[in-house]
Design a protein around this motif. Structure first.
Motif, PDB file in Angstrom:
ATOM      1  N   TYR A  87       0.810  -1.226   0.000  1.00  0.00           N
ATOM      2  CA  TYR A  87       0.000   0.000   0.000  1.00  0.00           C
ATOM      3  C   TYR A  87       0.845   1.280   0.000  1.00  0.00           C
ATOM      4  CZ  TYR A  87      -3.600  -3.261   1.709  1.00  0.00           C
ATOM      5  OH  TYR A  87      -4.465  -4.314   1.870  1.00  0.00           O
ATOM      6  N   THR A  88       2.163   1.188  -0.147  1.00  0.00           N
ATOM      7  CA  THR A  88       2.953   2.409  -0.016  1.00  0.00           C
ATOM      8  C   THR A  88       2.683   3.367  -1.178  1.00  0.00           C
ATOM      9  OG1 THR A  88       4.870   1.575  -1.220  1.00  0.00           O
ATOM     10  CG2 THR A  88       4.819   1.149   1.145  1.00  0.00           C
ATOM     11  N   TYR A  89       2.808   4.660  -0.879  1.00  0.00           N
ATOM     12  CA  TYR A  89       2.543   5.684  -1.892  1.00  0.00           C
ATOM     13  C   TYR A  89       3.239   6.975  -1.473  1.00  0.00           C
ATOM     14  CZ  TYR A  89      -0.007   9.296  -4.512  1.00  0.00           C
ATOM     15  OH  TYR A  89      -0.328  10.354  -5.311  1.00  0.00           O
ATOM     16  N   ILE A  90       3.865   7.636  -2.431  1.00  0.00           N
ATOM     17  CA  ILE A  90       4.456   8.958  -2.185  1.00  0.00           C
ATOM     18  C   ILE A  90       3.866   9.931  -3.183  1.00  0.00           C
ATOM     19  CG2 ILE A  90       6.577  10.338  -2.379  1.00  0.00           C
ATOM     20  CD1 ILE A  90       8.102   8.105  -1.111  1.00  0.00           C
ATOM     21  N   GLU A  91       3.362  11.047  -2.685  1.00  0.00           N
ATOM     22  CA  GLU A  91       2.743  12.073  -3.532  1.00  0.00           C
ATOM     23  C   GLU A  91       3.841  12.960  -4.128  1.00  0.00           C
ATOM     24  OE1 GLU A  91       0.324  14.434  -5.564  1.00  0.00           O
ATOM     25  OE2 GLU A  91      -0.482  12.738  -4.471  1.00  0.00           O
ATOM     26  N   LYS A  92       3.779  13.185  -5.434  1.00  0.00           N
ATOM     27  CA  LYS A  92       4.665  14.135  -6.121  1.00  0.00           C
ATOM     28  C   LYS A  92       3.816  14.906  -7.117  1.00  0.00           C
ATOM     29  CE  LYS A  92       8.748  12.664  -4.515  1.00  0.00           C
ATOM     30  NZ  LYS A  92       9.615  13.505  -3.685  1.00  0.00           N
ATOM     31  N   LYS A  93       4.095  16.199  -7.253  1.00  0.00           N
ATOM     32  CA  LYS A  93       3.302  17.028  -8.179  1.00  0.00           C
ATOM     33  C   LYS A  93       3.606  16.665  -9.639  1.00  0.00           C
ATOM     34  CE  LYS A  93       1.223  20.064  -5.324  1.00  0.00           C
ATOM     35  NZ  LYS A  93       0.979  19.057  -4.290  1.00  0.00           N
ATOM     36  N   LEU A 126      -1.276  -6.043  -4.669  1.00  0.00           N
ATOM     37  CA  LEU A 126      -0.923  -4.629  -4.900  1.00  0.00           C
ATOM     38  C   LEU A 126      -2.189  -3.809  -5.062  1.00  0.00           C
ATOM     39  CD1 LEU A 126       1.051  -2.266  -5.789  1.00  0.00           C
ATOM     40  CD2 LEU A 126       0.772  -3.146  -8.129  1.00  0.00           C
ATOM     41  N   GLN A 127      -2.283  -2.709  -4.303  1.00  0.00           N
ATOM     42  CA  GLN A 127      -3.417  -1.790  -4.473  1.00  0.00           C
ATOM     43  C   GLN A 127      -2.972  -0.615  -5.330  1.00  0.00           C
ATOM     44  OE1 GLN A 127      -6.298  -0.701  -1.224  1.00  0.00           O
ATOM     45  NE2 GLN A 127      -5.309   1.281  -1.421  1.00  0.00           N
ATOM     46  N   THR A 128      -3.684  -0.393  -6.438  1.00  0.00           N
ATOM     47  CA  THR A 128      -3.453   0.809  -7.259  1.00  0.00           C
ATOM     48  C   THR A 128      -4.702   1.688  -7.120  1.00  0.00           C
ATOM     49  OG1 THR A 128      -4.129  -0.316  -9.316  1.00  0.00           O
ATOM     50  CG2 THR A 128      -1.783  -0.338  -8.761  1.00  0.00           C
ATOM     51  N   GLU A 172       5.613 -13.585 -12.335  1.00  0.00           N
ATOM     52  CA  GLU A 172       5.885 -14.634 -13.334  1.00  0.00           C
ATOM     53  C   GLU A 172       7.249 -15.279 -13.075  1.00  0.00           C
ATOM     54  OE1 GLU A 172       6.037 -15.294 -18.190  1.00  0.00           O
ATOM     55  OE2 GLU A 172       5.713 -13.273 -17.394  1.00  0.00           O
ATOM     56  N   LYS A 173       8.227 -14.449 -12.774  1.00  0.00           N
ATOM     57  CA  LYS A 173       9.596 -14.939 -12.569  1.00  0.00           C
ATOM     58  C   LYS A 173       9.717 -15.829 -11.333  1.00  0.00           C
ATOM     59  CE  LYS A 173      14.378 -13.298 -12.465  1.00  0.00           C
ATOM     60  NZ  LYS A 173      15.264 -12.115 -12.493  1.00  0.00           N
ATOM     61  N   TYR A 174       8.989 -15.477 -10.260  1.00  0.00           N
ATOM     62  CA  TYR A 174       9.170 -16.199  -8.989  1.00  0.00           C
ATOM     63  C   TYR A 174       7.994 -17.118  -8.634  1.00  0.00           C
ATOM     64  CZ  TYR A 174      13.157 -13.164  -8.645  1.00  0.00           C
ATOM     65  OH  TYR A 174      14.342 -12.520  -8.915  1.00  0.00           O
ATOM     66  N   GLY A 175       7.026 -17.235  -9.541  1.00  0.00           N
ATOM     67  CA  GLY A 175       5.937 -18.186  -9.327  1.00  0.00           C
ATOM     68  C   GLY A 175       4.950 -17.771  -8.250  1.00  0.00           C
ATOM     69  N   TRP A 176       4.780 -16.468  -8.069  1.00  0.00           N
ATOM     70  CA  TRP A 176       3.798 -15.972  -7.095  1.00  0.00           C
ATOM     71  C   TRP A 176       2.465 -15.744  -7.795  1.00  0.00           C
ATOM     72  CZ3 TRP A 176       7.238 -11.182  -5.560  1.00  0.00           C
ATOM     73  CH2 TRP A 176       8.408 -11.634  -4.909  1.00  0.00           C
ATOM     74  N   LYS A 177       1.392 -15.886  -7.041  1.00  0.00           N
ATOM     75  CA  LYS A 177       0.078 -15.423  -7.511  1.00  0.00           C
ATOM     76  C   LYS A 177       0.046 -13.911  -7.256  1.00  0.00           C
ATOM     77  CE  LYS A 177      -4.505 -15.623  -5.277  1.00  0.00           C
ATOM     78  NZ  LYS A 177      -5.520 -16.485  -4.655  1.00  0.00           N
ATOM     79  N   TYR A 178      -0.416 -13.131  -8.243  1.00  0.00           N
ATOM     80  CA  TYR A 178      -0.572 -11.692  -7.978  1.00  0.00           C
ATOM     81  C   TYR A 178      -2.041 -11.302  -8.030  1.00  0.00           C
ATOM     82  CZ  TYR A 178      -1.153 -10.632 -13.017  1.00  0.00           C
ATOM     83  OH  TYR A 178      -1.604 -10.576 -14.310  1.00  0.00           O
ATOM     84  N   ILE A 179      -2.385 -10.330  -7.198  1.00  0.00           N
ATOM     85  CA  ILE A 179      -3.719  -9.732  -7.203  1.00  0.00           C
ATOM     86  C   ILE A 179      -3.521  -8.217  -7.240  1.00  0.00           C
ATOM     87  CG2 ILE A 179      -5.869  -9.360  -5.921  1.00  0.00           C
ATOM     88  CD1 ILE A 179      -5.592 -12.254  -6.744  1.00  0.00           C
ATOM     89  N   ILE A 180      -4.170  -7.558  -8.187  1.00  0.00           N
ATOM     90  CA  ILE A 180      -4.132  -6.087  -8.252  1.00  0.00           C
ATOM     91  C   ILE A 180      -5.549  -5.580  -8.035  1.00  0.00           C
ATOM     92  CG2 ILE A 180      -3.740  -4.095  -9.763  1.00  0.00           C
ATOM     93  CD1 ILE A 180      -1.546  -5.889 -11.172  1.00  0.00           C
ATOM     94  N   THR A 181      -5.713  -4.658  -7.098  1.00  0.00           N
ATOM     95  CA  THR A 181      -7.043  -4.074  -6.871  1.00  0.00           C
ATOM     96  C   THR A 181      -6.988  -2.580  -7.144  1.00  0.00           C
ATOM     97  OG1 THR A 181      -6.514  -3.982  -4.507  1.00  0.00           O
ATOM     98  CG2 THR A 181      -7.957  -5.760  -5.238  1.00  0.00           C
ATOM     99  N   ARG A 182      -8.055  -2.093  -7.773  1.00  0.00           N
ATOM    100  CA  ARG A 182      -8.150  -0.666  -8.110  1.00  0.00           C
ATOM    101  C   ARG A 182      -9.380  -0.068  -7.416  1.00  0.00           C
ATOM    102  NH1 ARG A 182      -7.627  -1.787 -14.509  1.00  0.00           N
ATOM    103  NH2 ARG A 182      -5.436  -2.471 -14.592  1.00  0.00           N
ATOM    104  N   PRO A 183      -9.200   0.529  -6.232  1.00  0.00           N
ATOM    105  CA  PRO A 183     -10.317   1.193  -5.579  1.00  0.00           C
ATOM    106  C   PRO A 183     -10.586   2.587  -6.155  1.00  0.00           C
ATOM    107  CG  PRO A 183      -8.412   1.120  -4.115  1.00  0.00           C
ATOM    108  CD  PRO A 183      -7.999   0.490  -5.421  1.00  0.00           C
TER     109      PRO A 183
END
Length: 373
Positions: A87-93, A126-128, A172-183
């Motif tokens: 959930y990390t995020y840094i605001e930049k203009k 990952l949350q986008t 893909e490289k490390y064989g993980w399941k990924y989930i991306i959520t877009r709120p």
């Protein structure tokens, strides 16, 4: 003795609105399911929680090396991590700076995870967000409504494009399941982190009440009437946890929102009512905003100091509030809402009331002594 199948969560950005919501949810789960919760954030732990499953690492992710973070994770058994929530995020203009900084944050988390627990990690979540659909850009860049997960990308840079591509490569490289959520616009509370529309409005309403002034809508007629959806942080967390544990879901991207469509013209009187501010007939211009919080609020800081001292509140809350962020949220007149069909196809049936999310948020601000109870 914990069960061998118990999972270990690692939450990046644990002090933010979304990280806080995920911690709240995980500590409700039994220790047979989740026996260790590792939290990472730049600031010291902000939550007043006593749960012996939690280990907190305070480190500046942007400036620390992956090896330095690995070193901290080794002290708390980081090699046992099974599920990562980012959930990390840094605001930049500047758009390019925004892209660069947030790429580094995710890349650092991914590299650290590979080094410490590459073989034990099962899922990386990952949350986008709706910025993927160009809601912060011009109308020409905005995706067609309702937003669907496989909408074509707009031209130019977008830090969410970069992040999502990066995660897919590592998974893909490390064989993980990924989930991306877009709120959509997130409603929630995190102590000392007020980049949040609902929190900013609560502070604005508190000051207007003190000054016996009406709650002028900080937007124009178009944003007053536009249709949008919101995403309550607690509901996002429930959905994200559900996708991680759902055996039918692999490498998927989902919109996640409350499921109701709202207009500010309907929400605003309810907010007035909550704060016991007399209803005011809004006189709105089609394009010009009625009031700019970024200009108005600093002029009324004295009123806030008076309230904070009288009610024994957190005086710094005023400085944390993101008036310009709230103004920006209401600048666009474009409707904005996502299609939840994909989540529904996997049997996610939950719908929550958006104003209830605001009430939860306002009530928690009272508990945290940010606004008067």
């Amino acid at each position: 003795m914990s069960s061998l199948s118990a999972r270990v969560a690692c939450i990046w950005g644990a002090n933010g609105i979304s990280g806080t919501a995920m911690i709240d949810l995980l500590i409700e789960q039994s220790s047979n399911e989740w026996n260790h919760i590792i939290c990472i954030s730049r600031r010291p732990f902000q939550l007043d929680i006593k749960d012996n499953r939690i280990d907190f690492i305070s480190i500046d992710i942007l400036n620390a090396t992956a090896d330095e973070i690995v070193n901290e994770l080794e002290k708390v058994n980081g090699q046992t991590i099974t599920d990562v929530f980012h959930y990390t995020y840094i605001e930049k203009k500047d758009e390019d700076e925004l892209d660069k900084a947030n790429k580094i944050l995710l890349e650092k988390a991914l590299d650290t995870c590979v080094k410490i627990a590459g073989k034990t990690i099962q899922t990386f979540s990952l949350q986008t967000g709706y910025k993927y659909y160009g809601v912060h850009k011009s109308k020409d860049d905005l995706a067609k409504l309702p937003f669907i997960e496989d909408a074509p990308r707009h031209k130019g840079s977008n830090f969410y494009f970069t992040q999502e591509d990066l995660l897919k490569d590592y998974a893909e490289k490390y064989g993980w399941k990924y989930i991306i959520t877009r709120p959509a616009t997130i409603i929630g509370v995190a102590k000392g982190n007020f980049m949040n529309f609902a929190v900013t409005i609560a502070l604005y309403a508190t000051i207007q009440k003190e000054l016996s002034q009406p709650l002028l809508f900080p937007g124009n007629e178009k944003s007053w009437n536009r249709i949008s959806d919101h995403s309550t942080a607690s509901n996002n967390a429930r959905f994200q946890l559900w996708t991680v544990l759902n055996k039918n879901i692999h490498n998927e991207i989902f919109n996640i929102a409350n499921g109701d469509l709202v207009r500010f013209r309907d929400l605003w009187p309810k907010i007035e009512n909550y704060f016991n501010i007399p209803h005011h007939e809004q006189i709105l211009n089609e394009n010009e905003v009625q009031i700019k919080l970024a200009e108005y609020m600093p002029k009324n800081k004295d009123g806030w100091i008076r309230i904070a001292q009288r009610e024994n509140l957190d005086e710094k809350a005023f400085d944390y509030a993101t008036w310009a962020f709230a103004d920006g949220s209401l600048k666009s007149s474009n409707d904005r809402y996502g299609d939840l069909s994909k989540a529904r196809q996997f049997d996610w049936t939950t719908q929550v009331d958006t104003f209830d999310g605001y009430v939860q948020c306002f009530d928690r601000l009272k508990q945290l002594k940010v606004i008067p109870s």
